[in-house]
Design an enzyme around this catalytic site. Structure first.
Site, PDB file in Angstrom:
ATOM      1  CE1 TYR A   1      -2.505  -4.757  -9.035  1.00  0.00           C
ATOM      2  CE2 TYR A   1      -2.867  -2.513  -9.815  1.00  0.00           C
ATOM      3  CZ  TYR A   1      -2.159  -3.408  -9.041  1.00  0.00           C
ATOM      4  OH  TYR A   1      -1.101  -2.973  -8.272  1.00  0.00           O
TER       5      TYR A   1
ATOM      6  CG  ASP B   1      -4.365 -12.494  31.322  1.00  0.00           C
ATOM      7  OD1 ASP B   1      -4.876 -13.137  30.397  1.00  0.00           O
ATOM      8  OD2 ASP B   1      -3.938 -13.026  32.372  1.00  0.00           O
TER       9      ASP B   1
ATOM     10  CG  ASP C   1       5.754  -1.377   0.864  1.00  0.00           C
ATOM     11  OD1 ASP C   1       5.371  -2.485   0.443  1.00  0.00           O
ATOM     12  OD2 ASP C   1       5.050  -0.350   0.795  1.00  0.00           O
TER      13      ASP C   1
ATOM     14  NE  ARG D   1       1.301  -3.626  -5.356  1.00  0.00           N
ATOM     15  CZ  ARG D   1       0.201  -4.330  -5.065  1.00  0.00           C
ATOM     16  NH1 ARG D   1      -0.833  -4.328  -5.898  1.00  0.00           N
ATOM     17  NH2 ARG D   1       0.132  -5.050  -3.965  1.00  0.00           N
TER      18      ARG D   1
ATOM     19  CD  GLU E   1       3.220   0.884  -3.985  1.00  0.00           C
ATOM     20  OE1 GLU E   1       2.552  -0.160  -3.889  1.00  0.00           O
ATOM     21  OE2 GLU E   1       3.550   1.577  -3.010  1.00  0.00           O
TER      22      GLU E   1
ATOM     23  CG  ASP F   1       2.611  -5.110  -1.245  1.00  0.00           C
ATOM     24  OD1 ASP F   1       3.557  -4.875  -0.469  1.00  0.00           O
ATOM     25  OD2 ASP F   1       1.857  -4.212  -1.673  1.00  0.00           O
TER      26      ASP F   1
ATOM     27  CG  HIS G   1      -2.142   1.324  -6.627  1.00  0.00           C
ATOM     28  ND1 HIS G   1      -0.871   1.663  -7.022  1.00  0.00           N
ATOM     29  CD2 HIS G   1      -2.343   0.052  -7.087  1.00  0.00           C
ATOM     30  CE1 HIS G   1      -0.319   0.661  -7.680  1.00  0.00           C
ATOM     31  NE2 HIS G   1      -1.193  -0.332  -7.740  1.00  0.00           N
TER      32      HIS G   1
ATOM     33  CG  HIS H   1      -5.314  -3.141   0.750  1.00  0.00           C
ATOM     34  ND1 HIS H   1      -5.763  -2.001   1.384  1.00  0.00           N
ATOM     35  CD2 HIS H   1      -4.156  -2.799   0.147  1.00  0.00           C
ATOM     36  CE1 HIS H   1      -4.905  -1.023   1.175  1.00  0.00           C
ATOM     37  NE2 HIS H   1      -3.916  -1.481   0.429  1.00  0.00           N
TER      38      HIS H   1
ATOM     39  CD  GLU I   1       5.723  -1.431  -2.844  1.00  0.00           C
ATOM     40  OE1 GLU I   1       5.536  -0.489  -2.065  1.00  0.00           O
ATOM     41  OE2 GLU I   1       5.172  -2.552  -2.697  1.00  0.00           O
TER      42      GLU I   1
ATOM     43  CG  HIS J   1       0.908   3.557   3.531  1.00  0.00           C
ATOM     44  ND1 HIS J   1      -0.380   3.119   3.377  1.00  0.00           N
ATOM     45  CD2 HIS J   1       1.609   2.921   2.557  1.00  0.00           C
ATOM     46  CE1 HIS J   1      -0.461   2.268   2.374  1.00  0.00           C
ATOM     47  NE2 HIS J   1       0.743   2.132   1.866  1.00  0.00           N
TER      48      HIS J   1
ATOM     49  CG  HIS K   1       3.607   4.549   0.218  1.00  0.00           C
ATOM     50  ND1 HIS K   1       4.574   4.099   1.097  1.00  0.00           N
ATOM     51  CD2 HIS K   1       3.129   3.426  -0.395  1.00  0.00           C
ATOM     52  CE1 HIS K   1       4.663   2.785   1.025  1.00  0.00           C
ATOM     53  NE2 HIS K   1       3.801   2.340   0.123  1.00  0.00           N
TER      54      HIS K   1
END
Length: 504
Positions: free
Chosen positions: A452, A116, A338, A470, A448, A327, A417, A310, A472, A428, A421
């Site tokens: 790498y 619960d 973002d 990166r 962004e 990020d 990538h 990620h 962004e 996203h 977006h």
């Protein structure tokens, strides 16, 4: 910002609702709602389960449903959705274009992490976009053709026993006063209303129901008795993609809060530092300055871990002399930021770090300059790959005589990538919208680019190995002139980053 003649407002003036209707609608008569129940009501002098002008006058002004967004704006959204349904219905032709068309949008349920113990509740964004109502176990029913100003909201009943444990509920009177939706009924009556709509074309997303119990109990019997439903999500997302001035203001504040959090997190970076400490600092700075919570689990990746796109473990030591890539973003009353920044934890870029960083920054600036109406995200992505290919040759990561086609292939490897977006109520956002469609004023996107270079990449010069960069920003497309950069307060140039790192 949107121009005064934007599509959001152009058609809305002539669609303002008739507030009172003799006898109510057929649905309301079916469940015994009296015309007197439809009169506008003042906000009850109690907590409604979400901020209201009575309990939170410092946040919600009179006439607003959620901070910054008025009852009128939500009403216009519902009317625009009804018009979209009508337009798509006409395209279908008979017999689809005959009869009534009804849209149903469900809220999210409460979800539990164990027994619960609930997770923090997060509303279905499509339901929130159309109502502003933050309670679980709710539903919106909307005429899609014959009466574009008609909506019915279904909400949980007041229940002192449950409210003792879970907190106050708005109830019918509170929900009606807060949202401005005149016809509000208990959720238990949803199935009864839908059952009365025989021969009606339903617009509803049945493949992934937002609320499985409401779907099974109230919606499924209607689906089994009628024609297959038509998907509503693409229509709602086409509306969500174009932000109103009020939405842009909320996103501007989300960007400001997160940019400040980046600045103060950079100032904490003094030599060896645990990623979890940077995570905690970033979270704290967002929340202490007004964010409701983080928009998503942030990436706080030191050294070579920045090359795991990620990476969210955020539990290792960033060593003196390494870069950290963060990020992250916050949610501010339904709208998110973002942002990504990369900086040296000791406050000083090495020569190789600065060279790679400047290469990404130059590409990002070029991509930002392309953010204008008529240009698609896919076009900006293609441009990013070409620009990164040139930088890879300039940096000596690729041979100077590498062909353009091979440089593009390499750019895809070193930046696997997309360039960005859509952004809005979700990180996203509006995923049903193609990134190949032309950008329009009022759309918000991210830009962004990154490079790498894993530490085991023996094809790259040794001094670049283990570096991941990166950068962004959040961008509002405007009718004329340069785009609005919502994240402009986050340090970005080498000099500004080093200055922010030295402020601790």
């Amino acid at each position: 910002m949107l121009s005064p003649a934007c599509s959001f407002t152009r058609s809305a003036v002539r669609l303002l609702p008739r507030r009172t209707r003799a006898g109510g609608c057929a649905w309301c008569r079916h469940i015994s709602v009296k015309p007197g129940d439809l009169k506008p009501k003042t906000v009850p002098p109690r907590y409604l389960g979400q901020p209201s002008p009575f309990t939170h006058p410092h946040l919600v002004k009179h006439g607003e449903v959620t901070p910054g967004l008025t009852q009128t704006e939500f009403e216009l959204r519902r009317q625009k959705l009804a018009l979209l349904i009508e337009a798509h219905t006409d395209k279908l032709g008979p017999p689809a274009s005959s009869g009534n068309h009804v849209a149903v949008v469900l809220s999210h349920p409460i979800r539990y992490m164990t027994n619960d113990i609930p997770y923090p509740f997060h509303q279905n964004q499509d339901f929130l976009y159309l109502t502003g109502f933050l309670e679980p176990d709710s539903a919106l029913v909307l005429y899609g053709r014959t009466r574009p100003d008609q909506a019915i909201l279904f909400v949980p009943r007041r229940d002192p026993g449950r409210e003792l444990w879970d907190g106050p509920r708005a109830g019918r009177d509170g929900a009606a006063a807060l949202t401005g939706i005149e016809r509000v009924h208990s959720t238990e009556e949803l199935g009864l209303v839908l059952k009365s709509l025989k021969g009606t074309q339903l617009w509803y997303d049945s493949s992934q129901p937002a609320h499985s119990r409401l779907h099974q109990t109230h919606i499924l019997p209607t689906l089994e008795a009628g024609p297959a439903p038509r998907s509503l999500r693409p229509l709602i997302h086409s509306l969500r993609a174009i932000k109103s001035p009020a939405e842009v203001s909320l996103m501007r504040e989300a960007g400001r809060i997160t940019a400040q959090a980046f600045r103060r997190t950079m100032a904490l970076s003094q030599g060896d530092v645990d990623e979890s400490v940077l995570f905690a600092k970033f979270d704290f700075e967002n929340r202490i300055h007004g964010a409701n919570f983080l928009a998503y689990p942030p990436v706080v990746a030191g050294g070579n871990r920045a090359n795991t796109l990620h990476y969210i473990n955020n539990n290792q030591i960033v060593k003196d002399g390494e870069l950290v890539l963060l990020d992250g973003g916050c949610e501010y009353f339904g709208y998110v930021s973002d942002i990504t920044r990369t900086w040296p934890v000791n406050g000083q870029f090495s020569a190789a770090q600065a060279e790679l960083y400047e290469a990404v920054l130059e590409v990002q600036r070029s991509c930002l300059s392309l953010c204008s109406p008529g240009v698609s995200l896919d076009h900006i992505y293609s441009s990013m790959l070409a620009l990164l290919g040139r930088q890879l040759r300039r940096l000596g990561i690729l041979r100077a005589d590498t062909s353009d086609s091979d440089a593009l292939k390499a750019a895809r490897r070193f930046c696997p990538h997309h360039v960005g977006h859509y952004l809005g109520m979700d990180v996203h956002d509006t995923p049903d919208l193609s990134r190949s469609q032309p950008l329009q004023p009022g759309m918000v996107i991210t830009i962004e680019p990154g490079l790498y270079i894993c530490e085991d990449n023996d094809q790259a010069p040794e001094h670049f190995r283990g570096l991941g960069v990166r950068i962004e920003d959040d961008v509002v497309i405007r009718e004329k002139g340069a785009p609005l950069i919502l994240s402009s307060g986050a340090p970005k140039t080498v000099a500004d980053v080093e200055k922010a790192c030295g402020m601790g």
